[in-house]
Each structure stands twice: as C-alpha cells, then as structure tokens.
Design a protein around this motif. Sequence first.
Motif, PDB file in Angstrom:
ATOM      1  N   GLU A 260       1.338  -0.918  -0.089  1.00 39.16           N
ATOM      2  CA  GLU A 260      -0.262   0.321  -0.140  1.00 39.16           C
ATOM      3  C   GLU A 260       1.033   1.221  -0.160  1.00 39.16           C
ATOM      4  O   GLU A 260       0.026   2.262  -0.210  1.00 39.16           O
ATOM      5  N   VAL A 261       2.199   1.134   0.401  1.00 42.06           N
ATOM      6  CA  VAL A 261       2.739   2.087   0.544  1.00 42.06           C
ATOM      7  C   VAL A 261       4.801   1.767  -0.012  1.00 42.06           C
ATOM      8  O   VAL A 261       4.650   0.832   0.509  1.00 42.06           O
ATOM      9  N   VAL A 262       5.060   2.650  -0.457  1.00 44.17           N
ATOM     10  CA  VAL A 262       6.813   2.388  -0.602  1.00 44.17           C
ATOM     11  C   VAL A 262       7.376   3.498  -0.333  1.00 44.17           C
ATOM     12  O   VAL A 262       7.362   4.220  -0.384  1.00 44.17           O
ATOM     13  N   VAL A 263       8.220   3.099   0.339  1.00 42.34           N
ATOM     14  CA  VAL A 263       8.949   3.677   1.000  1.00 42.34           C
ATOM     15  C   VAL A 263      10.934   3.706   0.947  1.00 42.34           C
ATOM     16  O   VAL A 263      11.029   2.461   0.770  1.00 42.34           O
ATOM     17  N   THR A 264      11.169   4.262  -0.371  1.00 39.29           N
ATOM     18  CA  THR A 264      12.729   3.704  -0.609  1.00 39.29           C
ATOM     19  C   THR A 264      13.958   4.864   0.361  1.00 39.29           C
ATOM     20  O   THR A 264      13.629   5.816   1.427  1.00 39.29           O
ATOM     21  N   ILE A 265      14.773   4.610   0.342  1.00 42.18           N
ATOM     22  CA  ILE A 265      15.710   4.621   1.752  1.00 42.18           C
ATOM     23  C   ILE A 265      17.577   4.957   1.049  1.00 42.18           C
ATOM     24  O   ILE A 265      17.543   3.633   0.724  1.00 42.18           O
ATOM     25  N   GLU A 266      18.182   6.454   1.441  1.00 37.38           N
ATOM     26  CA  GLU A 266      19.269   6.309   0.796  1.00 37.38           C
ATOM     27  C   GLU A 266      20.113   6.630   0.695  1.00 37.38           C
ATOM     28  O   GLU A 266      19.364   8.633   1.548  1.00 37.38           O
ATOM     29  N   ASP A 267      21.376   6.815   0.797  1.00 33.87           N
ATOM     30  CA  ASP A 267      22.356   8.210   1.900  1.00 33.87           C
ATOM     31  C   ASP A 267      22.842   9.562   0.280  1.00 33.87           C
ATOM     32  O   ASP A 267      24.548   9.024   0.395  1.00 33.87           O
ATOM     33  N   HIS A 268      21.686  10.041  -0.148  1.00 30.81           N
ATOM     34  CA  HIS A 268      22.498  10.476  -1.066  1.00 30.81           C
ATOM     35  C   HIS A 268      20.687  10.945  -1.494  1.00 30.81           C
ATOM     36  O   HIS A 268      20.655  11.371  -0.723  1.00 30.81           O
ATOM     37  N   ARG A 269      21.239  12.886  -1.964  1.00 31.35           N
ATOM     38  CA  ARG A 269      19.374  14.118  -2.108  1.00 31.35           C
ATOM     39  C   ARG A 269      18.184  13.027  -2.307  1.00 31.35           C
ATOM     40  O   ARG A 269      18.338  11.537  -3.260  1.00 31.35           O
ATOM     41  N   VAL A 282       7.185   2.862 -10.798  1.00 31.05           N
ATOM     42  CA  VAL A 282       6.143   3.009 -10.279  1.00 31.05           C
ATOM     43  C   VAL A 282       4.724   4.007 -10.329  1.00 31.05           C
ATOM     44  O   VAL A 282       3.666   4.457 -10.748  1.00 31.05           O
ATOM     45  N   ALA A 283       4.923   5.209 -11.282  1.00 33.71           N
ATOM     46  CA  ALA A 283       4.364   6.364 -11.456  1.00 33.71           C
ATOM     47  C   ALA A 283       3.882   6.296 -13.065  1.00 33.71           C
ATOM     48  O   ALA A 283       2.612   6.181 -13.570  1.00 33.71           O
ATOM     49  N   GLU A 284       4.592   5.091 -13.901  1.00 37.37           N
ATOM     50  CA  GLU A 284       4.122   4.679 -15.166  1.00 37.37           C
ATOM     51  C   GLU A 284       2.782   3.919 -14.555  1.00 37.37           C
ATOM     52  O   GLU A 284       2.516   3.463 -15.944  1.00 37.37           O
ATOM     53  N   VAL A 285       2.854   3.221 -14.063  1.00 34.45           N
ATOM     54  CA  VAL A 285       1.780   1.661 -13.901  1.00 34.45           C
ATOM     55  C   VAL A 285       0.408   1.962 -12.950  1.00 34.45           C
ATOM     56  O   VAL A 285      -0.543   1.986 -12.740  1.00 34.45           O
ATOM     57  N   GLY A 286       0.289   3.581 -12.108  1.00 35.09           N
ATOM     58  CA  GLY A 286      -0.486   4.314 -11.297  1.00 35.09           C
ATOM     59  C   GLY A 286      -0.440   3.502 -10.607  1.00 35.09           C
ATOM     60  O   GLY A 286      -1.712   3.253  -9.666  1.00 35.09           O
ATOM     61  N   GLY A 287       0.835   3.260 -10.051  1.00 30.69           N
ATOM     62  CA  GLY A 287       0.972   2.355  -8.056  1.00 30.69           C
ATOM     63  C   GLY A 287       0.987   2.958  -6.973  1.00 30.69           C
ATOM     64  O   GLY A 287      -0.115   4.570  -7.116  1.00 30.69           O
ATOM     65  N   PRO A 288       1.410   2.384  -6.181  1.00 35.62           N
ATOM     66  CA  PRO A 288       0.710   3.297  -4.224  1.00 35.62           C
ATOM     67  C   PRO A 288       1.513   3.922  -3.910  1.00 35.62           C
ATOM     68  O   PRO A 288       3.000   4.546  -5.306  1.00 35.62           O
ATOM     69  N   PRO A 289       1.064   5.357  -3.659  1.00 38.16           N
ATOM     70  CA  PRO A 289       1.994   6.576  -2.840  1.00 38.16           C
ATOM     71  C   PRO A 289       3.662   6.070  -2.756  1.00 38.16           C
ATOM     72  O   PRO A 289       3.805   4.515  -1.962  1.00 38.16           O
ATOM     73  N   VAL A 290       4.604   6.683  -3.013  1.00 35.79           N
ATOM     74  CA  VAL A 290       5.935   6.670  -2.671  1.00 35.79           C
ATOM     75  C   VAL A 290       6.271   7.676  -1.899  1.00 35.79           C
ATOM     76  O   VAL A 290       6.274   8.951  -2.121  1.00 35.79           O
ATOM     77  N   ARG A 291       6.976   6.896  -0.957  1.00 37.86           N
ATOM     78  CA  ARG A 291       7.858   8.145   0.012  1.00 37.86           C
ATOM     79  C   ARG A 291       9.456   8.522   0.214  1.00 37.86           C
ATOM     80  O   ARG A 291       9.809   7.266   0.586  1.00 37.86           O
ATOM     81  N   ARG A 292       9.908   8.965  -0.081  1.00 36.34           N
ATOM     82  CA  ARG A 292      11.128   8.988  -0.665  1.00 36.34           C
ATOM     83  C   ARG A 292      12.719   9.391   1.173  1.00 36.34           C
ATOM     84  O   ARG A 292      12.218  10.035   1.788  1.00 36.34           O
ATOM     85  N   ILE A 293      12.990   8.988   1.841  1.00 40.95           N
ATOM     86  CA  ILE A 293      13.918   8.749   2.551  1.00 40.95           C
ATOM     87  C   ILE A 293      15.197   9.869   1.607  1.00 40.95           C
ATOM     88  O   ILE A 293      16.055   8.195   0.921  1.00 40.95           O
ATOM     89  N   ALA A 324       6.035   5.118   7.018  1.00 37.70           N
ATOM     90  CA  ALA A 324       4.760   4.247   6.077  1.00 37.70           C
ATOM     91  C   ALA A 324       3.095   4.503   6.668  1.00 37.70           C
ATOM     92  O   ALA A 324       2.426   4.314   6.231  1.00 37.70           O
ATOM     93  N   ARG A 325       3.578   5.048   7.948  1.00 43.77           N
ATOM     94  CA  ARG A 325       2.543   4.371   9.013  1.00 43.77           C
ATOM     95  C   ARG A 325       1.464   5.784   8.703  1.00 43.77           C
ATOM     96  O   ARG A 325       0.593   5.866   8.918  1.00 43.77           O
ATOM     97  N   GLU A 326       2.433   7.262   8.100  1.00 39.22           N
ATOM     98  CA  GLU A 326       1.464   8.479   7.952  1.00 39.22           C
ATOM     99  C   GLU A 326       0.387   8.029   6.617  1.00 39.22           C
ATOM    100  O   GLU A 326      -0.810   8.709   6.151  1.00 39.22           O
ATOM    101  N   VAL A 327       1.028   7.188   5.788  1.00 39.61           N
ATOM    102  CA  VAL A 327       0.193   6.798   4.406  1.00 39.61           C
ATOM    103  C   VAL A 327      -0.835   5.518   5.024  1.00 39.61           C
ATOM    104  O   VAL A 327      -1.733   5.796   4.397  1.00 39.61           O
ATOM    105  N   LEU A 328      -0.512   4.666   5.641  1.00 38.22           N
ATOM    106  CA  LEU A 328      -1.463   3.978   6.187  1.00 38.22           C
ATOM    107  C   LEU A 328      -2.775   3.750   6.396  1.00 38.22           C
ATOM    108  O   LEU A 328      -3.479   3.310   6.751  1.00 38.22           O
ATOM    109  N   GLU A 329      -2.600   4.775   7.585  1.00 44.10           N
ATOM    110  CA  GLU A 329      -3.338   5.767   8.517  1.00 44.10           C
ATOM    111  C   GLU A 329      -3.741   6.237   8.134  1.00 44.10           C
ATOM    112  O   GLU A 329      -4.545   7.019   9.539  1.00 44.10           O
ATOM    113  N   ARG A 330      -3.967   7.125   7.060  1.00 46.75           N
ATOM    114  CA  ARG A 330      -5.189   9.001   6.088  1.00 46.75           C
ATOM    115  C   ARG A 330      -5.887   7.939   6.337  1.00 46.75           C
ATOM    116  O   ARG A 330      -6.468   7.120   6.089  1.00 46.75           O
TER     117      ARG A 330
END
Length: 330
Positions: A260-269, A282-293, A324-330
């Motif tokens: 229901e949500v994808v969270v990416t994590i990287e030590d990069h901008r 994800v955008a090309e297929v209209g997938g779930p929200p993505v949150r970038r860290i 992740a929870r901010e998406v699941l709980e909205r």
Amino acid sequence: MSTTLAARRTVAEVLDHVWENRSTIQGRDAYVMMLLALGRENPDLACVATDMDYEDHFAAELPRQYVEVGIAEQNMIGVAAGLTVAARPVFANGMSPFVIARAYEQIKIDVAGANLPVKIVGTHAGLASGHYGPTHHSLEDIGATRMLPNMTVVVPGDAWEAAQATVAVARDPGPAYLRLGRLATPTLYGERGEFVLGRARVLREPGRVVFVATGPYPNLVAAEAARELAAQGVTAGHLNMHTVKPLDRAAVLDAIEVAEVVVTIEDHRAVGGLGSAVCEVVAEVGGPPVRRIGVPDVHYDLVGGEQYLLRHAGINAANAVARAREVLER
C-alpha cells in the motif's frame, strides 16, 4: 591494506575470506582484495588511481597493470578511457565526491558516451566523510551517473556484496560506477547467495509496506524499520536494490501488487537517486504512494560523523516507520 588480506590469492579465496569476515571488513577493502585477485587472473585488467594508496598492494605485485596519476580525477578518467585500447577492463579509483563531480564531463564523453569498459570506483560515498564537511559529501553521484547512457550503477549493501559486485562489474562489458563507503558495517546476509547485476535481493517479502534501500546504512535502516512494523502488526517487506541502474523493475512491480506504500531509503539526496528511479516505475503503472527518505534538497553544510549526519537527515528507522504509517493511517 594488511599483508594478510593482500595475500589472498584467487577470486574464490577472496570470496571465502570476505564471507567469513563480512561484518568486520570495510567494503572498500573487500573491493581492493578482489581487484587484486582479478588482476592476477586477468593480465589485461588495469588499475588507475588518484593517490589512493593502492600502490601498497596492487602496484607492488602487478606494476605493469597499475597507473598512479596523483590527485587529478579528470585526467584519470581520460587515462582510463585511453587505456582501454590495450586493457580491458580498466578500474579508475578515487574518492566519490571528487571522482564523479569533478570529472563528470570526462565520464560523460570519454566513458559513457564512448561505451568503454571503464569501471569507476568511488569510495567515501554519501556522508562517509562528513567529518570533513560538505566538500566531502557525495550526495549527487547516483543521480548523476544513472542519467548517463550505457552506465551501470551499483551500490553494494555490505562487504560481502562489495566483493561480489566487483567480480560482476569486471565481467560486464560496459562502463560502470561502483559506489563504496568508508567504514565496516554489519552484514545483511546470513547465507551466501548469488549476486546478479540488475536483480534486487528480497531480504523480506513485501507486505502492506515495502522498503526499498540501497547501500549499507540505508539497508540497515530498512531492516530495522521492517522489524519494527512487524512488531506493531504491520507486514513490511525489504528490497536491497544494490543496482540502481538498470533498476529491477520486475521486483518493484511485484512488490506493489501487495504494498500500500513504498518507502525508499538512500544516503543520497532524496531527488535524482534511488527514490526517483523507483517513482518513475511506480508512476508509469499508477501504483501506490511512494515516500522518499534521503538527504533534503538543501545545501547540507553540516560537519559531523556519518551516523550523526544520517540521523539528522532523517535516514533512520523511526522516520522510515513514521513515513510508512502516515500513508497507512490516513
């Protein structure tokens, strides 16, 4: 590098040694051990360096396969490209913030544009040299290199993967960027497994949440966050996306069938790197929200140790769980 480590002779012996010591060896040392083993195996392999002390082991044994250019990253890339006339592959070594940003034009034209088998290896990536300040931060390198044609971009998750990735990029015919940190980190693996360029490793099966991470510390953050969510009763998966280009689209698409949500994590901008690459899929297929860290899109002018800077940027398990929870709980 110690004599004991440098004495490892074959590719198989280096793999065994790194596996047995995978939580105590620095990824850059695992790389150098493997590079020397590959150089013994292949007399056409060449190593070019920018005052990285590799001469202590590589040049001493294989002087005809080694070129030291001094602190001159732009020159090194041109030399490495030229060497491909007689040597294949050529490994070009430097500190990540300089070997990519300072030599970007040469990489773009001489290596990527010409599709030459130059393997650019950047150590001290991300915030690994944060104690030197923003001049030594390397926060744009994944984005910069993945935009280039023909370029493979690999970010190993630990020393074991660094050794495996070195073999893989050496045997791949095209140009590559191998991104390494500075310090030893805990291993991600309890069992030996196959490393394949462009194929993510599923460290935890996707659930309502899927964390997609690249690099040592981001993967450790993802693993901790997934465990924390599981303890809270939320199913969470974890993909180690060690190859940012070519990205494993199939792994992302499989994950978002259930997540229901994808969270990416990287030590990069947070812009331009892994998060942006995943968003494109994800955008090309209209997938779930993505949150970038990742590191915020500001001039990150702090000075401090790597762990301090990562926490300050929000690259930590508590933030990953919260996003992740901010998406699941909205």
